[in-house]
Enzyme design. Structure first.
Site, mmCIF file in Angstrom:
data_model
loop_
_atom_site.group_PDB
_atom_site.id
_atom_site.type_symbol
_atom_site.label_atom_id
_atom_site.label_comp_id
_atom_site.label_asym_id
_atom_site.label_seq_id
_atom_site.Cartn_x
_atom_site.Cartn_y
_atom_site.Cartn_z
ATOM 1 N N PHE A 160 0.793 -1.228 0.000
ATOM 2 C CA PHE A 160 0.000 0.000 0.000
ATOM 3 C C PHE A 160 0.829 1.283 0.000
ATOM 4 C CE2 PHE A 160 -2.299 -3.112 2.882
ATOM 5 C CZ PHE A 160 -2.903 -3.771 1.828
ATOM 6 N N CYS A 161 1.998 1.258 -0.636
ATOM 7 C CA CYS A 161 2.887 2.431 -0.657
ATOM 8 C C CYS A 161 3.138 2.951 0.763
ATOM 9 C CB CYS A 161 2.323 3.533 -1.548
ATOM 10 S SG CYS A 161 2.375 3.132 -3.291
ATOM 11 N N ALA A 162 3.197 2.012 1.693
ATOM 12 C CA ALA A 162 3.540 2.321 3.083
ATOM 13 C C ALA A 162 4.361 1.146 3.602
ATOM 14 C CB ALA A 162 2.287 2.543 3.919
#
Length: 455
Positions: free
Chosen positions: A376-378
């Site tokens: 999740f781009c985290a």
């Protein structure tokens, strides 16, 4: 310019707001078709019908902004600047705040990073989305460990700010609502801690603004950044709103027409430029007037519908999803702050014995449900929550991980003002069936994606 808004039923906020795509059907690998359940709002929310209708009504009048004396140009310029005022009102901006239109939250935070004063130190938790974790490459950055309670977040920040040396300019960057867990962060308390130590704070509201009222003055933050495509306005525009001084004193984010007030040749053959001191300083080039108007339309739609009622309905959906997942022992919901933490409609989880990419692909192919899988781009946050730091995103295939074995990525379900109750119920039922009966189809990896194996 007045645009009809008949698509919005202001008397029915106990029901979902009308959005595009609510009647789209998709094929199932098992045969037949089903109405698509879009449960990936955290990536991009569907367009509100009112936003689409407003844009369609304006489209014949589209003209260049700040560029012409003709009627359409003047109308478009007025619409563009009125949209700026609408967004300022939606965010509760202070009198001297600027609203700068950008491409996205990522663009907004990169703009602010480019405007930092010399010697500025940036403090950011490892829990941030990459949009707020990565832009600060030209600054001194202190990355803070993931806190496990809101109080710990405030205490961690206070210690870090108290220990900085020298005590020059500083900026804290924090999310309002996690794009992984949906949990709300103690923004007001973090802002107070930042200001007590002479620092400023920017709020990444990409996941907060679509789900919860955001008031700059009430939260006492210095800047807010968010994206239109998460706010039911998917036309490629974003916002950076807040204090004007750092923006006014920095070099323009982009050099070009619109950012400059006056350009003249010098006797030595060079060029002298006088830049704007308003928001235009960072809006060079022809602006995305459609995207800007769409954001303003979405702000009006959410306000007119009654944000408090929208929040109340969404919390009912959150409770329903969490209760449904809790009934499946193999499901583990990811959380930093614990089960009682307030949150928006974003929930990530893993399923014992399943690869998350395989599970998400089965939800799509066999049930017509769109969720997201991955990190999740985290990445730092999800790896912390999963209890590992592997760089392997996992491979698709049969769910051959043993019971209790750690998944290498996670599944995220997210929803909002346009989500029908039926989509939530279908999701809960699909999770139960998949865990109980297994997938009815074989899946394989193709271009890094998990897809049905039709061979």
């Amino acid at each position: 310019m007045s645009v009809p808004t008949d698509a919005l039923d202001r008397t029915s906020t106990d029901r979902p707001l009308p959005v595009l795509g609510c009647d789209v059907t998709v094929p199932l690998v098992t045969g037949g078709e089903v109405t698509y359940a879009a449960l990936d709002y955290a990536a991009s929310a569907p367009a509100l019908r009112r936003v689409w209708d407003d844009v369609a009504a304006y489209a014949p009048y589209y003209g260049s902004v700040h560029r012409g004396a003709g009627y359409l140009s003047q109308l478009s310029t007025d619409l563009f600047e009125n949209s700026r005022r609408t967004v300022a009102g939606f965010l509760g901006c202070r009198e001297d705040d600027q609203v700068v239109f950008t491409r996205s939250t990522t663009d907004s935070l990169n703009l602010l990073a480019a405007a930092l004063p010399a010697g500025c130190e940036v403090f950011v938790f490892e829990t941030e989305h990459h949009a707020s974790l990565l832009p600060w490459r030209d600054a001194r950055v202190s990355y803070l460990d993931a806190p496990r309670t809101p109080a710990e977040a405030v205490a961690t920040l206070e210690r870090a700010l108290a220990d900085r040396d020298p005590k020059g300019p500083a900026l804290v960057c924090v999310t309002g609502a996690s794009n992984v867990t949906g949990e709300l962060w103690p923004v007001r308390e973090l802002a107070a801690a930042a200001h007590a130590h002479g620092a400023r704070i920017v709020l990444d509201a990409a996941q907060l603004a679509p789900h919860h009222p955001v008031d700059i003055a009430e939260l006492d933050v210095d800047w807010v950044a968010f994206s239109g495509h998460k706010l039911y306005a998917p036309f490629g525009s974003g916002v950076l709103a807040g204090r004007a001084d750092w923006l006014r004193e920095s070099e323009p984010y982009l050099a070009g027409g619109g950012a400059s007030r006056k350009v003249a040749r010098r006797a030595d053959g060079g060029v002298d430029v006088e830049w704007h001191t308003t928001a235009a300083r960072h809006e060079a080039g022809s602006p995305n007037v459609i995207g800007v108007y769409a954001i303003a339309s979405a702000c009006k739609a959410l306000t007119d519908a009654g944000f408090d009622r929208l929040v109340e309905r969404e919390q009912e959906l959150v409770a329903r999803v969490r209760a449904g997942l809790a009934e499946v022992p193999e499901v583990r919901v990811l959380s930093l702050f614990g089960d009682d933490a307030p949150r928006v409609g974003v929930i990530s989880f893993v399923v014992d014995g399943w690869n998350s990419s395989h599970f998400a692909a089965a939800l799509s192919a066999e049930y017509g449900i769109g969720v997201r899988d991955g990190l999740f781009c985290a990445h730092p946050l999800v790896r912390t929550l999963l209890g590992g730091d592997t760089d392997d995103p996992g491979e698709c295939g049969a769910p051959d991980a043993g019971p209790g074995e750690r998944s290498l990525n996670a599944i995220r379900v997210s929803f909002g003002a346009g989500t029908p109750d039926e989509h939530v119920e279908r999701f809960i039922g699909a999770v139960r069936e998949l865990v109980r009966d297994g997938a009815r189809w074989n899946y394989r990896t193709e271009d890094g994606r998990c897809v049905p194996d039709r061979g």
